[in-house]
Write a protein that holds these residues in place. Structure first.
Motif, PDB file in Angstrom:
ATOM      1  N   GLN A  87       0.806  -1.220   0.000  1.00 55.63           N
ATOM      2  CA  GLN A  87       0.000   0.000   0.000  1.00 55.63           C
ATOM      3  C   GLN A  87       0.840   1.272   0.000  1.00 55.63           C
ATOM      4  N   LEU A  88       1.925   1.289   0.783  1.00 56.86           N
ATOM      5  CA  LEU A  88       2.668   2.529   1.025  1.00 56.86           C
ATOM      6  C   LEU A  88       4.100   2.539   0.501  1.00 56.86           C
ATOM      7  N   LYS A  89       4.608   1.399   0.078  1.00 53.31           N
ATOM      8  CA  LYS A  89       6.002   1.255  -0.396  1.00 53.31           C
ATOM      9  C   LYS A  89       7.024   1.424   0.723  1.00 53.31           C
ATOM     10  N   LEU A  90       6.578   1.332   1.965  1.00 51.43           N
ATOM     11  CA  LEU A  90       7.433   1.284   3.141  1.00 51.43           C
ATOM     12  C   LEU A  90       6.633   0.636   4.262  1.00 51.43           C
ATOM     13  N   LEU A  91       7.296   0.305   5.344  1.00 51.77           N
ATOM     14  CA  LEU A  91       6.639  -0.351   6.475  1.00 51.77           C
ATOM     15  C   LEU A  91       6.167   0.673   7.491  1.00 51.77           C
ATOM     16  N   ILE A  92       5.161   0.289   8.261  1.00 49.59           N
ATOM     17  CA  ILE A  92       4.723   1.068   9.419  1.00 49.59           C
ATOM     18  C   ILE A  92       5.194   0.312  10.654  1.00 49.59           C
ATOM     19  N   GLU A  93       5.857   1.030  11.549  1.00 47.43           N
ATOM     20  CA  GLU A  93       6.307   0.448  12.817  1.00 47.43           C
ATOM     21  C   GLU A  93       5.406   0.975  13.925  1.00 47.43           C
ATOM     22  N   LEU A  94       4.907   0.064  14.744  1.00 48.05           N
ATOM     23  CA  LEU A  94       4.158   0.435  15.938  1.00 48.05           C
ATOM     24  C   LEU A  94       5.102   0.318  17.121  1.00 48.05           C
ATOM     25  N   LEU A  95       5.134   1.337  17.965  1.00 49.69           N
ATOM     26  CA  LEU A  95       5.988   1.366  19.155  1.00 49.69           C
ATOM     27  C   LEU A  95       5.125   1.569  20.384  1.00 49.69           C
ATOM     28  N   GLU A  96       5.427   0.819  21.428  1.00 49.76           N
ATOM     29  CA  GLU A  96       4.738   1.024  22.690  1.00 49.76           C
ATOM     30  C   GLU A  96       5.788   1.140  23.789  1.00 49.76           C
ATOM     31  N   GLN A  97       5.782   2.267  24.480  1.00 44.60           N
ATOM     32  CA  GLN A  97       6.744   2.486  25.559  1.00 44.60           C
ATOM     33  C   GLN A  97       6.342   1.701  26.785  1.00 44.60           C
TER      34      GLN A  97
END
Length: 100
Positions: A87-97
């Protein structure tokens, strides 16, 4: 699936943006795959979230699989790379502190 992958990381705070430079080792990882496939360039954009497990489940229910997840070496946050390449040509990273 566990991996032996490691990387050199460098972080730069630029106002409200944090730039992260990643140099992966030779072990299989999303970083190594991206570097081998595309050369140097953007790998992902990260977003801080609360409720990581629920967010991952939501993305997976919408046909966006998880590629890699884990915790940083000192355990201050968890991360998950979601496969948004089509979809975006890159990854989405989810971060949780980590909650103190």
């Amino acid at each position: 699936m566990p991996t032996e992958a490691r990387a050199k990381l460098s972080f730069f705070k630029l106002g409200s943006i944090q730039l992260e430079l990643i140099e992966p080792d030779h072990h299989p990882s999303t970083w190594r795959e991206s570097l081998d496939r595309n050369g140097e360039g953007f790998h992902h954009i990260a977003f801080f979230v609360n409720g990581m497990k629920e967010k991952i489940s939501l993305w997976q229910r919408n046909q966006i699989p998880i590629l890699q997840k884990g915790e940083n070496a000192v355990g201050h946050y968890a991360y998950a790379y979601m496969d948004t390449l089509p979809q975006l040509k890159l990854l989405i990273e989810l971060l949780e502190q980590e909650k103190s």
